[in-house]
Design a protein around this motif. Sequence first.
Motif, PDB file in Angstrom:
ATOM      1  N   TYR A  55     103.780 -55.585 -41.726  1.00  0.00           N
ATOM      2  CA  TYR A  55     105.047 -54.840 -41.767  1.00  0.00           C
ATOM      3  C   TYR A  55     105.800 -55.054 -40.461  1.00  0.00           C
ATOM      4  N   HIS A  56     107.030 -55.500 -40.566  1.00  0.00           N
ATOM      5  CA  HIS A  56     107.829 -55.758 -39.368  1.00  0.00           C
ATOM      6  C   HIS A  56     109.172 -55.048 -39.467  1.00  0.00           C
ATOM      7  N   ALA A  57     109.231 -53.903 -38.832  1.00  0.00           N
ATOM      8  CA  ALA A  57     110.488 -53.165 -38.685  1.00  0.00           C
ATOM      9  C   ALA A  57     110.770 -53.107 -37.189  1.00  0.00           C
ATOM     10  N   PRO A  58     112.017 -52.963 -36.807  1.00  0.00           N
ATOM     11  CA  PRO A  58     112.352 -52.961 -35.377  1.00  0.00           C
ATOM     12  C   PRO A  58     111.567 -51.919 -34.568  1.00  0.00           C
ATOM     13  N   TRP A  59     111.385 -50.724 -35.115  1.00  0.00           N
ATOM     14  CA  TRP A  59     110.712 -49.667 -34.356  1.00  0.00           C
ATOM     15  C   TRP A  59     109.251 -49.990 -34.084  1.00  0.00           C
ATOM     16  N   ILE A  60     108.544 -50.544 -35.082  1.00  0.00           N
ATOM     17  CA  ILE A  60     107.119 -50.825 -34.872  1.00  0.00           C
ATOM     18  C   ILE A  60     106.936 -52.109 -34.062  1.00  0.00           C
ATOM     19  N   ASP A  61     107.844 -53.056 -34.222  1.00  0.00           N
ATOM     20  CA  ASP A  61     107.779 -54.255 -33.391  1.00  0.00           C
ATOM     21  C   ASP A  61     108.061 -53.926 -31.927  1.00  0.00           C
ATOM     22  N   ALA A  62     108.908 -52.930 -31.689  1.00  0.00           N
ATOM     23  CA  ALA A  62     109.159 -52.484 -30.314  1.00  0.00           C
ATOM     24  C   ALA A  62     107.896 -51.851 -29.724  1.00  0.00           C
ATOM     25  N   LEU A  63     107.163 -51.084 -30.531  1.00  0.00           N
ATOM     26  CA  LEU A  63     105.892 -50.519 -30.069  1.00  0.00           C
ATOM     27  C   LEU A  63     104.891 -51.628 -29.752  1.00  0.00           C
ATOM     28  N   ARG A  64     104.835 -52.623 -30.623  1.00  0.00           N
ATOM     29  CA  ARG A  64     103.900 -53.737 -30.432  1.00  0.00           C
ATOM     30  C   ARG A  64     104.267 -54.584 -29.216  1.00  0.00           C
ATOM     31  N   ALA A  65     105.528 -54.550 -28.801  1.00  0.00           N
ATOM     32  CA  ALA A  65     105.962 -55.323 -27.637  1.00  0.00           C
ATOM     33  C   ALA A  65     105.455 -54.717 -26.333  1.00  0.00           C
ATOM     34  N   PRO A  77     102.620 -53.351 -23.801  1.00  0.00           N
ATOM     35  CA  PRO A  77     101.212 -53.758 -23.652  1.00  0.00           C
ATOM     36  C   PRO A  77     100.213 -52.816 -24.328  1.00  0.00           C
ATOM     37  N   LEU A  78     100.400 -51.504 -24.183  1.00  0.00           N
ATOM     38  CA  LEU A  78      99.478 -50.562 -24.822  1.00  0.00           C
ATOM     39  C   LEU A  78      99.615 -50.613 -26.347  1.00  0.00           C
ATOM     40  N   GLY A  79     100.835 -50.684 -26.829  1.00  0.00           N
ATOM     41  CA  GLY A  79     101.062 -50.804 -28.265  1.00  0.00           C
ATOM     42  C   GLY A  79     100.478 -52.083 -28.824  1.00  0.00           C
ATOM     43  N   HIS A  80     100.559 -53.143 -28.033  1.00  0.00           N
ATOM     44  CA  HIS A  80      99.986 -54.421 -28.460  1.00  0.00           C
ATOM     45  C   HIS A  80      98.469 -54.326 -28.565  1.00  0.00           C
ATOM     46  N   MET A  81      97.826 -53.631 -27.607  1.00  0.00           N
ATOM     47  CA  MET A  81      96.365 -53.486 -27.648  1.00  0.00           C
ATOM     48  C   MET A  81      95.914 -52.652 -28.841  1.00  0.00           C
ATOM     49  N   VAL A  82      96.677 -51.620 -29.179  1.00  0.00           N
ATOM     50  CA  VAL A  82      96.281 -50.727 -30.268  1.00  0.00           C
ATOM     51  C   VAL A  82      96.691 -51.274 -31.632  1.00  0.00           C
ATOM     52  N   LEU A  83      97.923 -51.746 -31.733  1.00  0.00           N
ATOM     53  CA  LEU A  83      98.463 -52.154 -33.032  1.00  0.00           C
ATOM     54  C   LEU A  83      98.369 -53.643 -33.315  1.00  0.00           C
ATOM     55  N   GLY A  84      98.093 -54.434 -32.302  1.00  0.00           N
ATOM     56  CA  GLY A  84      98.020 -55.876 -32.508  1.00  0.00           C
ATOM     57  C   GLY A  84      99.389 -56.489 -32.679  1.00  0.00           C
ATOM     58  N   GLN A  85      99.401 -57.779 -33.040  1.00  0.00           N
ATOM     59  CA  GLN A  85     100.673 -58.469 -33.147  1.00  0.00           C
ATOM     60  C   GLN A  85     100.880 -59.081 -34.527  1.00  0.00           C
ATOM     61  N   GLY A  86      99.923 -59.853 -35.019  1.00  0.00           N
ATOM     62  CA  GLY A  86     100.096 -60.531 -36.294  1.00  0.00           C
ATOM     63  C   GLY A  86      98.827 -60.461 -37.113  1.00  0.00           C
ATOM     64  N   PHE A  87      98.986 -60.440 -38.410  1.00  0.00           N
ATOM     65  CA  PHE A  87      97.852 -60.337 -39.328  1.00  0.00           C
ATOM     66  C   PHE A  87      97.016 -61.615 -39.301  1.00  0.00           C
TER      67      PHE A  87
END
Length: 133
Positions: A78-88, A90-100
Amino acid sequence: MRRRRLCYGACALALIACGLLLRFYRSRLPALVGEYAPDAVWAMMVYAFCGLLLDRAPARHAACALCLCYAIEISQLYHAPWIDALRAHPLGHMVLGQGFLWSDLACYSAGVALAFGIDLLLRRHCAHKKQPA
């Protein structure tokens, strides 16, 4: 009960440190270890947090950890601007990852299975120590 929770909490913190070290030294490790071990350790950490929050049933910890890990991995489709901003972040990237990645699901399964096995072995060892000689 309190001692068990402290144990799970200490394990979760140790696994966080281990996962960060694996990510930091990824290039110095064998390719297979550097690529897949951090995801397995992340799943083990999720298992430890489930043990911290749930009752004494390790099978429930494993089921909860797998569901959380799989849900987070699937959410990466799922790629919406709000969740991609979280993934951008560093902490969001560690928790949510980047790509399936399908391989991540295998790593999570292996990590939870390993944590579950270690948990069962430790429980058996502790129960054996408590029995009178």
